[in-house]
Each structure stands twice: as C-alpha cells, then as structure tokens.
Design a protein around this motif. Sequence first.
Motif, PDB file in Angstrom:
ATOM      1  N   ARG A  91      35.432  53.906  24.376  1.00  0.00           N
ATOM      2  CA  ARG A  91      34.121  54.557  24.342  1.00  0.00           C
ATOM      3  C   ARG A  91      33.257  54.115  25.522  1.00  0.00           C
ATOM      4  O   ARG A  91      33.448  53.053  26.090  1.00  0.00           O
ATOM      5  N   GLU A 112      24.994  64.647  34.789  1.00  0.00           N
ATOM      6  CA  GLU A 112      26.413  64.654  35.158  1.00  0.00           C
ATOM      7  C   GLU A 112      26.662  65.879  36.030  1.00  0.00           C
ATOM      8  O   GLU A 112      25.809  66.756  36.139  1.00  0.00           O
ATOM      9  N   TYR A 131      27.227  69.647  30.513  1.00  0.00           N
ATOM     10  CA  TYR A 131      25.929  70.146  30.962  1.00  0.00           C
ATOM     11  C   TYR A 131      24.962  68.993  31.111  1.00  0.00           C
ATOM     12  O   TYR A 131      25.222  67.882  30.662  1.00  0.00           O
ATOM     13  N   GLY A 188      31.797  72.994  29.556  1.00  0.00           N
ATOM     14  CA  GLY A 188      31.700  72.005  28.476  1.00  0.00           C
ATOM     15  C   GLY A 188      30.916  70.756  28.848  1.00  0.00           C
ATOM     16  O   GLY A 188      30.797  69.837  28.046  1.00  0.00           O
ATOM     17  N   TYR A 191      27.464  49.529  22.771  1.00  0.00           N
ATOM     18  CA  TYR A 191      27.048  48.957  21.485  1.00  0.00           C
ATOM     19  C   TYR A 191      28.151  48.899  20.432  1.00  0.00           C
ATOM     20  O   TYR A 191      27.963  48.359  19.356  1.00  0.00           O
ATOM     21  N   TYR A 192      29.328  49.444  20.721  1.00  0.00           N
ATOM     22  CA  TYR A 192      30.357  49.527  19.673  1.00  0.00           C
ATOM     23  C   TYR A 192      31.045  48.206  19.394  1.00  0.00           C
ATOM     24  O   TYR A 192      31.212  47.362  20.268  1.00  0.00           O
ATOM     25  N   THR A 211      21.599  57.622  19.129  1.00  0.00           N
ATOM     26  CA  THR A 211      21.819  56.477  18.231  1.00  0.00           C
ATOM     27  C   THR A 211      20.724  55.433  18.441  1.00  0.00           C
ATOM     28  O   THR A 211      20.139  54.916  17.472  1.00  0.00           O
ATOM     29  N   GLY A 249      28.361  55.486  13.051  1.00  0.00           N
ATOM     30  CA  GLY A 249      27.927  56.878  13.186  1.00  0.00           C
ATOM     31  C   GLY A 249      28.800  57.639  14.161  1.00  0.00           C
ATOM     32  O   GLY A 249      29.763  57.091  14.719  1.00  0.00           O
ATOM     33  N   GLU A 252      21.290  60.180  24.505  1.00  0.00           N
ATOM     34  CA  GLU A 252      22.000  60.162  23.215  1.00  0.00           C
ATOM     35  C   GLU A 252      20.966  59.742  22.185  1.00  0.00           C
ATOM     36  O   GLU A 252      19.829  59.421  22.555  1.00  0.00           O
ATOM     37  N   GLN A 273      23.610  67.689  20.632  1.00  0.00           N
ATOM     38  CA  GLN A 273      24.479  66.907  19.742  1.00  0.00           C
ATOM     39  C   GLN A 273      23.977  67.037  18.313  1.00  0.00           C
ATOM     40  O   GLN A 273      22.776  67.120  18.078  1.00  0.00           O
ATOM     41  N   ARG A 289      21.859  64.294  30.315  1.00  0.00           N
ATOM     42  CA  ARG A 289      22.628  63.375  31.171  1.00  0.00           C
ATOM     43  C   ARG A 289      22.830  64.050  32.516  1.00  0.00           C
ATOM     44  O   ARG A 289      23.268  65.206  32.573  1.00  0.00           O
ATOM     45  N   SER A 320      36.751  65.647  24.844  1.00  0.00           N
ATOM     46  CA  SER A 320      36.145  64.970  23.692  1.00  0.00           C
ATOM     47  C   SER A 320      35.129  65.894  23.005  1.00  0.00           C
ATOM     48  O   SER A 320      34.101  66.239  23.565  1.00  0.00           O
ATOM     49  N   VAL A 321      35.462  66.261  21.767  1.00  0.00           N
ATOM     50  CA  VAL A 321      34.556  67.137  21.010  1.00  0.00           C
ATOM     51  C   VAL A 321      33.476  66.288  20.341  1.00  0.00           C
ATOM     52  O   VAL A 321      32.368  66.739  20.082  1.00  0.00           O
ATOM     53  N   GLY A 322      33.810  65.030  20.077  1.00  0.00           N
ATOM     54  CA  GLY A 322      32.835  64.144  19.454  1.00  0.00           C
ATOM     55  C   GLY A 322      33.417  62.757  19.347  1.00  0.00           C
ATOM     56  O   GLY A 322      34.617  62.547  19.550  1.00  0.00           O
ATOM     57  N   GLU A 332      24.098  58.745  11.454  1.00  0.00           N
ATOM     58  CA  GLU A 332      24.027  57.295  11.572  1.00  0.00           C
ATOM     59  C   GLU A 332      23.915  56.760  10.146  1.00  0.00           C
ATOM     60  O   GLU A 332      22.965  57.087   9.439  1.00  0.00           O
TER      61      GLU A 332
HETATM   62  P1  HAM Z   1      29.227  60.267  23.293  1.00  0.00           P
HETATM   63  O1  HAM Z   1      30.708  60.112  23.231  1.00  0.00           O
HETATM   64  O2  HAM Z   1      28.558  59.814  24.532  1.00  0.00           O
HETATM   65  O3  HAM Z   1      28.662  59.466  22.046  1.00  0.00           O
HETATM   66  O4  HAM Z   1      28.826  61.773  23.029  1.00  0.00           O
HETATM   67  C1  HAM Z   1      29.281  62.459  21.886  1.00  0.00           C
HETATM   68  C2  HAM Z   1      29.706  63.858  22.244  1.00  0.00           C
HETATM   69  O5  HAM Z   1      28.655  64.537  22.928  1.00  0.00           O
HETATM   70  C3  HAM Z   1      30.885  63.936  23.211  1.00  0.00           C
HETATM   71  O6  HAM Z   1      32.098  63.756  22.530  1.00  0.00           O
HETATM   72  C4  HAM Z   1      30.737  65.353  23.745  1.00  0.00           C
HETATM   73  O7  HAM Z   1      31.295  66.277  22.833  1.00  0.00           O
HETATM   74  C5  HAM Z   1      29.233  65.536  23.781  1.00  0.00           C
HETATM   75  N1  HAM Z   1      28.742  65.366  25.164  1.00  0.00           N
HETATM   76  C6  HAM Z   1      28.513  64.213  25.807  1.00  0.00           C
HETATM   77  N2  HAM Z   1      28.069  64.469  27.059  1.00  0.00           N
HETATM   78  C7  HAM Z   1      28.026  65.804  27.194  1.00  0.00           C
HETATM   79  C8  HAM Z   1      27.646  66.708  28.261  1.00  0.00           C
HETATM   80  N3  HAM Z   1      27.195  66.261  29.425  1.00  0.00           N
HETATM   81  N4  HAM Z   1      27.736  68.048  28.043  1.00  0.00           N
HETATM   82  C9  HAM Z   1      28.172  68.530  26.847  1.00  0.00           C
HETATM   83  N5  HAM Z   1      28.532  67.730  25.811  1.00  0.00           N
HETATM   84  C10 HAM Z   1      28.475  66.393  25.984  1.00  0.00           C
HETATM   85  C11 HAM Z   1      27.332  59.342  21.780  1.00  0.00           C
HETATM   86  O8  HAM Z   1      26.458  59.977  22.303  1.00  0.00           O
HETATM   87  C12 HAM Z   1      27.051  58.363  20.653  1.00  0.00           C
HETATM   88  N6  HAM Z   1      25.603  58.312  20.441  1.00  0.00           N
HETATM   89  C13 HAM Z   1      27.780  58.773  19.383  1.00  0.00           C
HETATM   90  C14 HAM Z   1      27.499  57.868  18.220  1.00  0.00           C
HETATM   91  C15 HAM Z   1      26.622  58.089  17.218  1.00  0.00           C
HETATM   92  N7  HAM Z   1      28.052  56.689  18.033  1.00  0.00           N
HETATM   93  C16 HAM Z   1      27.542  56.163  16.935  1.00  0.00           C
HETATM   94  N8  HAM Z   1      26.674  57.005  16.439  1.00  0.00           N
END
Ligand code: HAM
Length: 445
Positions: A265, A122, A129, A127, A269-270, A92, A310, A90, A134, A120, A287-289, A138
């Motif tokens: 979440r 996973e 990968y 959806g 860090y939140y 952040t 962010g 990620e 992303q 990652r 989860s779209v975001g 921030e």
């Molecule tokens: P996160 O919820 O881990 O947050 O990821 C954000 C979005 O990335 C998820 O809602 C999803 O849409 C997409 N995502 C996560 N993992 C995958 C995957 N393996 N394949 C496809 N899409 C994926 C963060 O990453 C935080 N850094 C968000 C943030 C920014 N918070 C504060 N600032």
Amino acid sequence: MIENKHKPDKLTGVKGMNDILPCDVGLWRFLENAIKSILHAYGYRNIRTPILEYTSLFRRSIGEVTDIVTKEMYSFVDSLNGQQLTMRPENTAAVVRAAIEHNLLYDGPKRLWYIGPMFRHERPQRGRYRQFHQVGVEALGFAGPDVDAEIILMCQRLWSDLGLTGIRLELNSLGHKHERAAHRDQLITYLEKYIELLDNDSKHRLYTNPLRVLDTKNPALQDIAANAPKIIDFLGEESLGHFKGVQSLLSANNVSFTINPRLVRGLDYYNMTVFEWVTDRLGAQGSVGGGGRYDPLIKQLGGKPALACGWALGIERILELLREDNPVPSDDGCDVYIVYQGDVAHSRAFVMAEQLRDTGLDVVLHCSTDNTSVSLRSQMRFADVSGAMYAVIIGDDEVRQDEVSIKLLRSDRTITNADRIQQRVPTKCLAEFLTNLIAAKTKKY
Ligand code: HAM
C-alpha cells in the motif's frame, strides 16, 4: 501565475478534473444507491468532513515520504491568514481527525462511511484523475479480525450486487511496528546488493521507505522485488494468528483471495491486514479499491488509543467496469411534462403543475425560450427530449371542455400499443388518474 496556458482565450475545466453531465448521472446514482444499501445493511453511518484540511494532518498520517505527500497534494497557503491548507487526497485521515475532535468513540466503537471528491496531482489517464471520487468505510475502535473480514465482505457483496466480474482480492499482513523494523533491516541489506540495478525512484526509497520498493512497477526490477525478504516471514504469533483469522472468516464466506507478499500500500499508516481489489480490465490502473488496518493512527494523531481499519473504492474505476458490462441506465426524467396553447391554458397549466406536485408527482411545465408562443407540436419535441413519462396537453379544445389530454412519451419495449393512445380526462380527475397510472407502471416495470 500560470493560468490555463494552452488556451488563454478559452475557458475550460481544470485538467484531470471532470464534469459529470446529466446524461452520466443515471449510472452514478445507480452505483451510489447500490453502495448505500450495502453500507446500511452492515450498520455503517455517514460522516461528512470538509474538503480542505490543514496540510499537517496528511503529513502526519499518510507519511512524509509517500508519493501522495511529496508529489501529489494540492496544497496552498491561505492568503488571508497564512495557514497551510490541502485539498484532501484521501479521507481516512480526516475521519480520524473528526472522530478525535468530536470524541466520537466516547461511548464505544463506530462504523462510519463517506463518499466524495478527493484530489491528487497525478498524470491524468484512463481511470486516473486529479479530482476523483471515493466511497470509503472506517471502522474505528474494533480489534478484528472479524471487522477486517466484515469490511472485505461488504466489497464482495457490492461486486456481486453489481454483477461485476474480474475483480480479485489480494491480501497481505504488514504486522506490528517491531516486525516491520526487523524486516526493513534485512530488506535494505538485500536491496543494497542490487543498488546498481535499482532505478532512481527505488534508490530514493531504499533508505526512506524500502517497503515501497517491493511494489515497483518497473519490469526490470520484478525479479529483485519478487525474491526480496517477505514481511510475512517476520510476523510473530499474534500477527500471524490475526492474519489467519481474517483468512478463515473469508474462506468460510466463500471469498476467494490470494496472498500477495509484495502488497504494501502507498500510505504509511497501515499495519497488520492490508488488501486490494484488483482487476486486469482497466489497463494500468488495476486497483479498484484498497484498505487495511491502521491501528496506531488514532493515537498518532492525538486521540485515545483505539484500533481501526477501513477501505476506499475508486468510484470512477467501478463506473468504467459497469459501463463495459451493462447498458447505461439513463437518469430518470420527471413524471409529467405539461404543454399548452394560449393564455388561458397557460395560467391553467401553471396551477395544474403546482397541484400535481402537491400530490408527489415530478412535473416540468413548458417555458418559452424566447418569449414567443410556440406551437403545441414544437412543445411536444421539448417534452420528448425531457425524458418525462407523460405529456399533459392543454389545447383550445381541452380548455373548452375543461379536460386535458395525456400522452405516454417513453418508448419502453414493454409498453403496449394500448398504452400509447392519447387519452382525455376531466381536469379535476387528472391528479388521481396520473398517480394511478404511474403507480401501475412502477409496479409493472
Ligand atoms: P488508496 O489506495 O490511495 O487508499 O485509494 C483507494 C482507491 O481510490 C484506489 O484503489 C483507486 O481505485 C482510487 N484512486 C486513487 N487515486 C485515484 C485517482 N487519481 N483517480 C481515480 N481513482 C483513484 C486510500 O485512499 C485509503 N484512504 C483507503 C483506506 C481507507 N484505508 C483505510 N481506510
């Protein structure tokens, strides 16, 4: 060392890491442009950090006992110097690291954005990968709740600009550290009553990260999680005031939301406001975001204390929704494809291509695939599949008359029969003629 163990003779991409082929790029670019215009509209500035960071950055920010850090990071030791590195899961943490390292907040708060691949490990499925993309923002150094609402509004605007429906907003507040600590004690006491019923994951999290038990996906544990003590009941006046502030700004801007007390979440860090954009249209990957405040993080990573919030959106997940809703825009081909017959025409075509590019047109000059000359007819087939708007044809007759023929290639529904007719123009007028034609088309469509 295991290398591509299933098909040792065949080279393939790494599982869960996708190629983005030219035929898909049109949709990516469409989405990226829509996103960028919103980011600029809100005054966010682009930051680009490396894909590799020291592993300790993610351990110290995302949290030692999170799924990402314990199971999903691509980490390795640099064989040249023994350093422990990680491909960013990620961004952040890296943005905060860069802001501290370059003292970005020295003259005030900053609104930043980024886009790029994250990694990652996973289990890949629709959806989800191992390399995914992303876009994120921030907002560093702002106390909110106005900034919390601002970043949420940006997403809402994106859904509306893209015409996407069926994405809902879930909100929660995780309060301050001491409020979470009081909640955590009661949560552990409550969960201990059901310890026999908990699955292994939840048992493991019970004392390490009990908040995460609340967002278990295990159907057998839904009642236990739903009736657990809620963090919101532990919030003091200040935290509640902040949360109410976010909600009233969202309501004033017609953003619908639901409060989900179990939204915690997956990153440590939140604090305070957290949110997720969720859809039922993508199967298990709803989860779209998501994002929220992470006020303690800048100080925690060694910076001068500054509040922050962010979000990040999953590009592949938004693309899935777009593909369902809209015809896929093709990646634009170039303006002109030049075909020619004979040596004189070839050298004339080469010069002409450069002259047309000088005027700003995008030009492909036909090149042979096997060093034999090919008929004009076959070259026109290449021109057709190139996606170019016009073919410029230089045959024997055109060479003699010092002219070129121009043919419209795109079978756009709005193109009239008159447009399709091949036209001859003097070579010296070609650039002006094409520029006018293309400007007129851009205006028209
Ligand atoms: P996160 O919820 O881990 O947050 O990821 C954000 C979005 O990335 C998820 O809602 C999803 O849409 C997409 N995502 C996560 N993992 C995958 C995957 N393996 N394949 C496809 N899409 C994926 C963060 O990453 C935080 N850094 C968000 C943030 C920014 N918070 C504060 N600032």
